[in-house]
Scaffold this active site. Structure first.
Site, PDB file in Angstrom:
ATOM      1  NE  ARG A  96     -14.970  27.950  30.796  1.00 34.40           N
ATOM      2  CZ  ARG A  96     -15.144  28.810  29.797  1.00 34.40           C
ATOM      3  NH1 ARG A  96     -14.221  29.649  29.202  1.00 34.40           N
ATOM      4  NH2 ARG A  96     -16.314  28.709  29.206  1.00 34.40           N
ATOM      5  CG  ASP A 138      -5.762  27.075  31.913  1.00 34.94           C
ATOM      6  OD1 ASP A 138      -6.879  27.509  31.497  1.00 34.94           O
ATOM      7  OD2 ASP A 138      -4.928  27.843  32.816  1.00 34.94           O
ATOM      8  NE  ARG A 188       0.261  26.777  34.334  1.00 36.58           N
ATOM      9  CZ  ARG A 188      -0.098  27.162  33.192  1.00 36.58           C
ATOM     10  NH1 ARG A 188      -1.276  27.006  32.732  1.00 36.58           N
ATOM     11  NH2 ARG A 188       0.927  27.472  32.327  1.00 36.58           N
TER      12      ARG A 188
END
Length: 251
Positions: free
Chosen positions: A49, A51, A196
């Site tokens: 997945r 974001d 991130r």
């Protein structure tokens, strides 16, 4: 028949990859179009997945169909019916044992930072504008501590619903590209926000807000608050997903 596809998308206007009721997602759009093409309900599975706001150059998905176009026709068909921010690059048939997520052995993510004084209007959707001087040497020193097998609890979202947070980072580089910095991370798998947070922490190291040799203690803390900031989503892209022989060929 099981089909495998490589998918690229501009994540700006998607609420992430995973299907969400009432929201525009990559999985949701693909399932809608495939169900229309095949005349039956199709469920799409992704390698992972991404974001909201995160992009992909080489996301991999699979689905099963009993009727529908042959694989070689899919890219041209998709080009006509998909929105402009979603592209299917190729489609092939795969064995029943293949799974886009569980068969993957490694992934590469790329994070782009722009350091010029003025933001580039044409890349603002795909980079983090950070108009400051950062030390490449310090960032690389900090990155070196993250290569290898570690518990990355400090480098994932606190609410990540995964018990085992041990992952292996095979390669982590920081390279200049004109007024841009490209952080490339290849690993066995990634936790929520992991790249991130790695990026935000390396930026803090590059700015002198923390020492590079503090990174091992951040790993040992197993505490999200020990690491640096979370870089914004727009600079991140899922670049490539590897499956056994493909990964070894790149190693």
């Amino acid at each position: 028949m099981k089909m495998r596809a490589t998918v690229a998308y501009d994540g700006t206007d998607f609420h992430g990859f995973a299907r969400q009721r009432g929201l525009r997602t990559v999985q949701g759009v693909l399932e809608e179009k495939l169900s229309g093409l095949t005349g039956s309900r199709i469920e799409v599975f992704g390698s992972g997945r991404t974001d909201a706001g995160v992009h992909a150059e080489g996301q991999v998905v699979h689905w099963e169909q009993s009727v529908g176009p042959p694989p070689e026709r899919y890219p041209a068909i998709f080009q006509r019916i998909l929105p402009r921010d979603l592209l299917v690059r190729d489609v092939t048939t795969v064995p029943d044992t293949f799974h886009a997520r569980f068969s993957a052995v490694a992934k590469t993510y790329c994070y782009t930072i722009q350091t010029a004084t003025e933001p580039d209007i044409f890349t603002r959707r795909y980079s983090w504008h950070l108009p400051v001087k950062v030390s490449l040497e310090r960032m690389r020193q900090g990155a070196a501590y993250l290569v290898g097998e570690h518990d990355f609890t400090s480098f994932c979202a606190a609410a990540t619903p995964v018990e085992n947070k041990v992952r292996t980072v095979h390669r982590l580089s920081v390279e200049p590209r004109g007024s841009y910095l490209l952080i490339t991370c290849t690993g066995s798998g990634f936790l929520q926000n992991m790249v991130r947070i790695i990026t935000g922490t390396l930026v803090d190291v590059g700015l002198g807000k923390m020492d590079a040799d503090r990174v091992p203690s951040i790993l040992e803390a197993r505490d999200r608050t020990a690491a640096g900031r979370t870089a914004p989503p727009e600079g991140l892209s899922l670049w490539e997903v590897y499956y056994d022989a493909e990964f070894h060929a790149h190693a």
